[in-house]
Scaffold this motif. Structure first.
Motif, short mmCIF file in Angstrom:
data_model
loop_
_atom_site.label_atom_id
_atom_site.label_comp_id
_atom_site.label_asym_id
_atom_site.label_seq_id
_atom_site.Cartn_x
_atom_site.Cartn_y
_atom_site.Cartn_z
N ILE A 181 21.37 40.87 67.86
CA ILE A 181 21.99 39.94 68.80
C ILE A 181 22.58 40.71 69.97
O ILE A 181 23.19 41.77 69.80
CB ILE A 181 23.09 39.11 68.11
N HIS A 182 22.40 40.16 71.15
CA HIS A 182 22.88 40.78 72.39
C HIS A 182 23.89 39.82 73.03
O HIS A 182 23.53 38.74 73.49
CB HIS A 182 21.66 41.02 73.30
N LEU A 183 25.15 40.21 73.04
CA LEU A 183 26.21 39.41 73.65
C LEU A 183 26.44 39.85 75.08
O LEU A 183 26.35 41.04 75.40
CB LEU A 183 27.51 39.55 72.85
N ASP A 184 26.75 38.90 75.93
CA ASP A 184 26.98 39.14 77.35
C ASP A 184 28.20 38.32 77.76
O ASP A 184 28.20 37.09 77.66
CB ASP A 184 25.74 38.70 78.14
N GLU A 191 29.50 29.48 77.98
CA GLU A 191 29.04 28.69 76.83
C GLU A 191 29.93 28.70 75.59
O GLU A 191 29.89 27.77 74.79
CB GLU A 191 27.64 29.16 76.42
N GLU A 192 30.71 29.75 75.38
CA GLU A 192 31.47 29.86 74.14
C GLU A 192 32.90 29.35 74.30
O GLU A 192 33.43 29.30 75.41
CB GLU A 192 31.51 31.33 73.68
N ASP A 193 33.53 28.97 73.20
CA ASP A 193 34.92 28.52 73.23
C ASP A 193 35.88 29.66 73.57
O ASP A 193 36.93 29.44 74.18
CB ASP A 193 35.31 27.91 71.89
N ASP A 194 35.55 30.86 73.13
CA ASP A 194 36.34 32.04 73.44
C ASP A 194 35.43 33.25 73.31
O ASP A 194 34.25 33.12 72.98
CB ASP A 194 37.56 32.16 72.52
N LEU A 195 35.97 34.44 73.55
CA LEU A 195 35.15 35.65 73.51
C LEU A 195 35.32 36.45 72.23
O LEU A 195 34.70 37.50 72.08
CB LEU A 195 35.47 36.54 74.72
N VAL A 196 36.14 35.96 71.31
CA VAL A 196 36.41 36.70 70.08
C VAL A 196 35.59 36.16 68.91
O VAL A 196 34.90 36.92 68.21
CB VAL A 196 37.91 36.67 69.75
N ALA A 197 35.62 34.86 68.69
CA ALA A 197 34.94 34.27 67.55
C ALA A 197 33.44 34.60 67.50
O ALA A 197 32.91 34.90 66.42
CB ALA A 197 35.14 32.75 67.53
N PRO A 198 32.72 34.60 68.62
CA PRO A 198 31.30 34.95 68.57
C PRO A 198 31.05 36.39 68.11
O PRO A 198 30.09 36.65 67.37
CB PRO A 198 30.82 34.75 70.01
N VAL A 199 31.91 37.32 68.53
CA VAL A 199 31.76 38.70 68.09
C VAL A 199 31.93 38.79 66.58
O VAL A 199 31.15 39.45 65.88
CB VAL A 199 32.78 39.62 68.79
N LEU A 200 32.93 38.11 66.07
CA LEU A 200 33.18 38.14 64.63
C LEU A 200 32.06 37.46 63.87
O LEU A 200 31.69 37.88 62.76
CB LEU A 200 34.52 37.47 64.32
N ALA A 201 31.49 36.39 64.44
CA ALA A 201 30.39 35.69 63.78
C ALA A 201 29.13 36.55 63.71
O ALA A 201 28.42 36.56 62.70
CB ALA A 201 30.09 34.39 64.51
N VAL A 202 28.86 37.29 64.77
CA VAL A 202 27.68 38.14 64.81
C VAL A 202 27.88 39.38 63.93
O VAL A 202 26.97 39.80 63.21
CB VAL A 202 27.36 38.54 66.27
N GLY A 203 29.04 39.98 64.00
CA GLY A 203 29.38 41.10 63.13
C GLY A 203 28.42 42.27 63.25
O GLY A 203 28.10 42.73 64.34
N ASP A 204 27.91 42.73 62.09
CA ASP A 204 27.07 43.92 62.10
C ASP A 204 25.65 43.66 62.58
O ASP A 204 24.81 44.57 62.59
CB ASP A 204 27.05 44.58 60.71
N ARG A 205 25.38 42.44 63.01
CA ARG A 205 24.06 42.15 63.60
C ARG A 205 24.06 42.33 65.12
O ARG A 205 23.05 42.14 65.78
CB ARG A 205 23.64 40.73 63.23
N LEU A 206 25.21 42.72 65.65
CA LEU A 206 25.31 42.97 67.08
C LEU A 206 24.59 44.27 67.42
O LEU A 206 24.85 45.31 66.82
CB LEU A 206 26.79 43.07 67.48
N GLY A 207 23.67 44.21 68.39
CA GLY A 207 22.89 45.39 68.72
C GLY A 207 23.04 45.88 70.14
O GLY A 207 22.68 47.01 70.45
N TYR A 208 23.56 45.01 71.02
CA TYR A 208 23.67 45.40 72.44
C TYR A 208 24.70 44.50 73.09
O TYR A 208 24.87 43.34 72.69
CB TYR A 208 22.32 45.23 73.13
N VAL A 209 25.39 45.04 74.09
CA VAL A 209 26.44 44.29 74.78
C VAL A 209 26.31 44.49 76.29
O VAL A 209 26.14 45.61 76.77
CB VAL A 209 27.84 44.75 74.32
N HIS A 210 26.38 43.37 77.00
CA HIS A 210 26.50 43.39 78.46
C HIS A 210 27.93 43.01 78.83
O HIS A 210 28.45 42.01 78.33
CB HIS A 210 25.57 42.37 79.11
N ILE A 211 28.51 43.76 79.72
CA ILE A 211 29.84 43.43 80.25
C ILE A 211 29.68 43.00 81.70
O ILE A 211 29.20 43.76 82.55
CB ILE A 211 30.78 44.65 80.17
#
Length: 294
Positions: A181-184, A191-211
């Protein structure tokens, strides 16, 4: 030595609008000079990319590389037209090959659809095509020891994946361990309610991040909760790349500028923008990882 484990990257479109040899050379030099570890190359202009020369330049500069792309509507793998889907599948396989030849291990972006506004929701047949194409792409990537990233984009750029929940569901249906999963933060802000819950939901499946800031300008000049986001990254022990992404019509090529709706110049000095971003990212990461270790 940094107090955080992440590679810091910058998108080449901060520097140049295409991937011609001269532009890539400039992007590589500028990225290294600004203190980044990784350069992200968009493959929207791959026809002009000299892969061998680009790889040599990256190696000489000591930079890592990641590649990203979206698709066009005439090569949209979420289409219900088999010929259109086949064009998209071929383009994705070629993009995977280019990424590998550049020395990269991660191909990411809107790999599942065209990059643009759709006039209707995604249909079941179109989604089935996405899953089938990504399964084959994931197999090819696994053979090369590479990973794919599903970048979550906002509703005005795709109708396939708009939230972390959407991305997780698609990744589950593809069913391959090398699909991440790639979060941006720019898209999450929409689109999201906040920027914390999606990170926690993705967890160790996070592979890339755009800031990116909410308006895609200088980091910290908008309203995004970066402190909360970086704290969440540290909480899930994310150790992958974190890449700064910002667009201005002063740099981005006209075609891509239109695709991304870049109608104004939020900045015109990429070097100053990038230096500021590098310092901003490092400060946020150092604070987040330091708090995690206490």
């Amino acid at each position: 030595m940094s107090d955080f484990p992440n590679q810091l990257g910058v998108h080449a479109l901060v520097w140049v609008g295409d991937t011609s040899p001269g532009s890539v050379a400039r992007a590589v030099h500028s990225t290294a000079a600004a203190g980044f570890d990784l350069l992200e190359l968009s493959l929207h202009d791959a026809v002009n990319l000299d892969v061998g020369a680009a790889r040599d330049a990256l190696v000489a500069a000591g930079l890592g590389v990641a590649c990203s792309r979206g698709l066009a509507f005439d090569a949209d793998v979420s289409s219900e037209d088999p010929a259109v889907v086949e064009r998209g599948a071929t383009l994705l396989q070629e993009s995977l090959r280019i990424t590998h030849e550049l020395g990269g291990t991660h191909l990411t972006g809107a790999l599942y659809s065209a990059l643009g506004k759709y006039g209707r929701p995604l249909g079941d047949a179109g989604r089935a095509n996405v899953v089938a194409v990504l399964r084959e792409l994931a197999k090819s990537a696994a053979d090369l020891d590479m990973t794919l990233g599903l970048e979550i984009c906002n509703r005005y750029e795709t109708n396939v994946v708009n939230t972390a929940h959407d991305a997780l569901r698609l990744a589950d249906d593809v069913g391959a361990d090398n699909v991440t999963i790639h979060l941006d933060t720019y898209h999450m802000n929409i689109e999201e309610d906040d920027l914390v819950a999606p990170v926690l939901a993705v967890g160790d499946r996070l592979g890339y991040v755009h800031i990116g800031e909410n308006h895609r300008g200088y980091l910290g000049s908008g309203h995004i909760d970066f402190a909360g986001f970086f704290a969440a990254l540290a909480q899930v022990d994310y150790r992958g790349p974190i890449t700064f992404e910002s667009f201005s019509s002063a740099v981005v090529s006209p075609g891509l500028s239109n695709d991304l709706a870049i109608w104004r110049n939020l900045w015109d000095d990429g070097a100053d923008l990038a230096r500021h971003a590098r310092a901003f990212l490092a400060a946020q990461l150092e604070a987040a990882w330091s708090a995690r270790s206490q």
